[in-house]
Design a protein around this motif. Structure first.
Motif, PDB file in Angstrom:
ATOM      1  N   LEU A  75      -1.286 107.089 -16.425  1.00 48.89           N
ATOM      2  CA  LEU A  75      -0.210 106.100 -16.501  1.00 48.89           C
ATOM      3  C   LEU A  75       0.763 106.313 -17.656  1.00 48.89           C
ATOM      4  N   ALA A  76       0.366 107.000 -18.703  1.00 48.88           N
ATOM      5  CA  ALA A  76       1.294 107.214 -19.820  1.00 48.88           C
ATOM      6  C   ALA A  76       2.561 107.938 -19.363  1.00 48.88           C
ATOM      7  N   PRO A  77       2.471 108.985 -18.528  1.00 49.24           N
ATOM      8  CA  PRO A  77       3.713 109.616 -18.048  1.00 49.24           C
ATOM      9  C   PRO A  77       4.548 108.708 -17.154  1.00 49.24           C
ATOM     10  N   GLN A  78       3.973 107.572 -16.716  1.00 53.20           N
ATOM     11  CA  GLN A  78       4.677 106.616 -15.860  1.00 53.20           C
ATOM     12  C   GLN A  78       5.146 105.399 -16.645  1.00 53.20           C
ATOM     13  N   ASP A  79       5.154 105.507 -17.975  1.00 53.57           N
ATOM     14  CA  ASP A  79       5.568 104.384 -18.834  1.00 53.57           C
ATOM     15  C   ASP A  79       4.694 103.154 -18.602  1.00 53.57           C
ATOM     16  N   GLY A  80       3.441 103.391 -18.201  1.00 55.03           N
ATOM     17  CA  GLY A  80       2.513 102.289 -17.947  1.00 55.03           C
ATOM     18  C   GLY A  80       2.687 101.631 -16.588  1.00 55.03           C
ATOM     19  N   LEU A  81       3.676 102.040 -15.822  1.00 54.40           N
ATOM     20  CA  LEU A  81       3.918 101.451 -14.502  1.00 54.40           C
ATOM     21  C   LEU A  81       2.916 101.976 -13.474  1.00 54.40           C
ATOM     22  N   TYR A  82       2.586 101.152 -12.510  1.00 52.00           N
ATOM     23  CA  TYR A  82       1.733 101.564 -11.400  1.00 52.00           C
ATOM     24  C   TYR A  82       2.003 100.624 -10.234  1.00 52.00           C
ATOM     25  N   THR A  83       1.512 101.023  -9.071  1.00 52.70           N
ATOM     26  CA  THR A  83       1.763 100.257  -7.855  1.00 52.70           C
ATOM     27  C   THR A  83       0.516  99.485  -7.435  1.00 52.70           C
ATOM     28  N   LEU A  84       0.720  98.241  -7.056  1.00 51.54           N
ATOM     29  CA  LEU A  84      -0.305  97.440  -6.393  1.00 51.54           C
ATOM     30  C   LEU A  84       0.053  97.373  -4.924  1.00 51.54           C
ATOM     31  N   GLU A  85      -0.882  97.779  -4.069  1.00 47.90           N
ATOM     32  CA  GLU A  85      -0.698  97.594  -2.631  1.00 47.90           C
ATOM     33  C   GLU A  85      -1.658  96.511  -2.159  1.00 47.90           C
ATOM     34  N   GLN A  86      -1.096  95.393  -1.706  1.00 44.95           N
ATOM     35  CA  GLN A  86      -1.893  94.332  -1.098  1.00 44.95           C
ATOM     36  C   GLN A  86      -2.036  94.640   0.385  1.00 44.95           C
ATOM     37  N   ARG A  87      -3.283  94.777   0.817  1.00 44.73           N
ATOM     38  CA  ARG A  87      -3.538  95.185   2.191  1.00 44.73           C
ATOM     39  C   ARG A  87      -4.116  94.042   2.992  1.00 44.73           C
ATOM     40  N   GLY A  88      -3.452  93.734   4.078  1.00 47.17           N
ATOM     41  CA  GLY A  88      -3.890  92.683   4.979  1.00 47.17           C
ATOM     42  C   GLY A  88      -3.205  92.860   6.306  1.00 47.17           C
ATOM     43  N   VAL A  89      -2.772  91.751   6.893  1.00 48.31           N
ATOM     44  CA  VAL A  89      -2.023  91.829   8.146  1.00 48.31           C
ATOM     45  C   VAL A  89      -0.761  92.656   7.941  1.00 48.31           C
ATOM     46  N   GLN A  90      -0.119  92.454   6.787  1.00 48.22           N
ATOM     47  CA  GLN A  90       0.997  93.294   6.357  1.00 48.22           C
ATOM     48  C   GLN A  90       0.693  93.831   4.966  1.00 48.22           C
ATOM     49  N   ASN A  91       1.089  95.061   4.703  1.00 48.40           N
ATOM     50  CA  ASN A  91       0.896  95.652   3.389  1.00 48.40           C
ATOM     51  C   ASN A  91       2.134  95.416   2.537  1.00 48.40           C
ATOM     52  N   VAL A  92       1.921  95.022   1.297  1.00 48.80           N
ATOM     53  CA  VAL A  92       3.014  94.724   0.379  1.00 48.80           C
ATOM     54  C   VAL A  92       2.852  95.593  -0.861  1.00 48.80           C
ATOM     55  N   LEU A  93       3.915  96.281  -1.242  1.00 52.11           N
ATOM     56  CA  LEU A  93       3.904  97.139  -2.428  1.00 52.11           C
ATOM     57  C   LEU A  93       4.641  96.453  -3.573  1.00 52.11           C
ATOM     58  N   SER A  94       4.021  96.451  -4.749  1.00 58.56           N
ATOM     59  CA  SER A  94       4.641  95.886  -5.949  1.00 58.56           C
ATOM     60  C   SER A  94       4.383  96.838  -7.109  1.00 58.56           C
ATOM     61  N   VAL A  95       5.408  97.114  -7.885  1.00 63.68           N
ATOM     62  CA  VAL A  95       5.240  97.888  -9.121  1.00 63.68           C
ATOM     63  C   VAL A  95       5.030  96.898 -10.255  1.00 63.68           C
ATOM     64  N   ILE A  96       3.969  97.083 -11.014  1.00 66.18           N
ATOM     65  CA  ILE A  96       3.569  96.160 -12.070  1.00 66.18           C
ATOM     66  C   ILE A  96       3.978  96.737 -13.421  1.00 66.18           C
TER      67      ILE A  96
END
Length: 485
Positions: A75-96
């Motif tokens: 994560l250091a090369p990503q400035d601490g950013l990462y993706t959360l994928e909520q998986r269910g009926v629909q998948n939702v992507l959020s960068v935290i």
């Protein structure tokens, strides 16, 4: 070559991908989190991200790994950013964006102590493995003979353990006239805040009696209950999420849509308004904690052992097994009378939601992952409700079957468990016959205490284990309706 997810590449994401809408360069570090991993990054860091988006920029997170540099290196090369994928009926992507810095404690213990001791730090939160608490699961006391505990008592400025770091930072803050931080445990320990406060106080007392007295009187450790199913991230997950982003993310996290956090409203100083993200601030967490440990975690463990024995790779696969799917509601219904919930709590709906969550095929939560560290989990998840049922004179058949499934699991695999060496020795010496294996394992006091002395427990687990061996798990659970089977 695909570019990496970074602060500079956020604007290239599709409009439907949620991202931080606040200036991350303005964040203060108000939280230092020990034990950065998938659970924290899919739960506490996400709720904190919501608080930051609401305008309170005091709560950036410095996260620390107590062992491996893997998360920092990803994560250091990503400035601490990462993706959360909520998986269910629909998948939702959020960068935290709430994690602004990641430390690796063994590389620089002084850097982590300095971060904890900084005047802006008001919360020291924890998601570490259960064995990292150096706790005797039978007595619930600090393991004072543990090599790392002994090291930290003798070397307060170069700690290895959670308690060593916390005590060192609190001592420095005290010397500098700063108020202590709140210690916020987010792990599945019984009365987790009270447990950490007791263990930390004892550790500090062994190191410095004056510091121990100060922590006992001045440091708040609220109880919490956290609930979100978060399977381990696979290489396939990384590839699919990176493809959706159009950017490489070295370590995204996966979670179900459901998220719950119940927090005792007792802090030493300021705190984030986590209720803005859906957290519950309550006077007493204990009923919610017991509900979760016994209904969700207990059922999850039973499902993991039965499912893995039946050859099911994931929780959803196991829930597609008619026998296991029919057993889980019976286990929950047997457990429910051991709970004492606040008025208005709808246990029936909670149980129905749990079954629905377990059936979610998008999560791919591996049964063997849940089955790890069973010696640390059984006492509060399955043995505590079993003890309550015994006291009330109620049947224990369902819980006996779940414990028997654990015994069968460790007897037929190489368990991933901090007590693996002792358990394998017991299994080898006892042999496979239930009449010998069950009493031998029940004699492991560090796990079972004295409950294994109860004849109903011995008979129930021996009967269940025999049925598992003869019939196999899928058929055994279909016949597990009563005490006499």
């Amino acid at each position: 070559m695909t570019r990496r997810l970074t602060q500079a590449t956020l604007d290239t994401l599709r409009p439907d991908i949620v991202r931080p809408r606040y200036d991350r360069t303005t964040l203060q570090t108000g939280i230092v989190h020990l034990g950065v991993g998938a659970f924290q990054r899919a739960h506490q860091a996400v709720m904190t991200d919501t608080v930051l988006a609401g305008g309170d920029r005091r709560w950036g997170i410095t996260a620390a790994s107590l062992r491996s540099p893997a998360t920092r290196d990803a994560l250091a090369p990503q400035d601490g950013l990462y993706t959360l994928e909520q998986r269910g009926v629909q998948n939702v992507l959020s960068v935290i964006g709430s994690i602004t810095n990641i430390l690796v404690a063994p590389e620089s213990p002084t850097a982590l102590i300095a971060a904890l001791a900084h005047p802006h730090t008001h919360i020291a939160s924890l998601t570490v493995t259960e064995k990292a608490y150096c706790r005797d699961p039978a007595s619930d006391a600090l393991d004072e003979a543990h090599a790392d505990i002994r090291h930290d008592i003798a070397n307060p400025h170069m700690p290895r353990t959670v308690f060593g770091y916390l005590a060192a930072a609190i001592a420095r803050r005290r010397a500098e006239g700063l108020a202590p931080f709140t210690v916020l445990c987010c792990d599945n320990l019984p009365a987790n805040g009270q447990t950490v406060h007791r263990l930390l106080t004892r550790f500090a007392t062994l190191q410095n009696p004056g510091l121990g007295a100060y922590i006992a009187d001045q440091v708040a450790c609220p109880d919490t209950m956290v609930d979100r199913i978060i399977p381990a991230t696979t290489d396939a997950d990384r590839a699919s999420i990176s493809a959706s982003l159009g950017l490489d993310d070295a370590w995204p996290v996966i979670a179900e849509p459901f998220s719950q956090w119940v927090i005792e409203n007792r802090f030493t100083g300021p705190r984030p308004a986590w209720e803005q993200a859906g957290a519950m601030l309550v006077a007493d967490v204990a009923p919610f904690e017991t509900m979760k440990l016994r209904l969700l975690n207990g059922s999850h463990s039973a499902l993991a052992y039965l499912g893995s024995l039946a050859g099911h790779e994931t929780v959803a696969d196991a829930m597609a097994d008619p026998g296991i799917a029919a057993f889980l509601p019976r286990l929950m219904q047997a457990t429910a009378p051991t709970l004492s919930m606040p008025a208005g709590t709808d246990l029936a709906t909670y149980q129905a939601n749990l079954l629905q969550r377990f059936r979610n095929p998008a999560l791919r939560h591996r049964t063997l992952q849940i089955a790890m560290d069973g010696s640390q989990k059984l006492p509060q998840r399955l043995l505590a409700p079993m003890a309550s049922l015994l006291t009330a004179g109620r049947p224990i058949a369902c819980h006996a079957l779940a414990v028997a499934a654990w015994m069968r699991h460790i007897a037929t695999t190489t368990p991933q468990d901090p007590m693996a060496a002792e358990l394998m020795r017991v299994v080898t010496e006892a042999g496979p016959e239930p009449e010998h294996l069950v009493p031998a394992l029940l004699g492991v006091r560090a796990i079972f205490g004295t409950i294994g002395d109860h004849p109903v427990v011995r008979i129930g687990i021996t009967t269940a284990l025999r049925q598992l061996i003869i019939l196999g798990p899928s058929e055994a659970v279909l016949r597990s309706g009563g005490e006499g089977w």
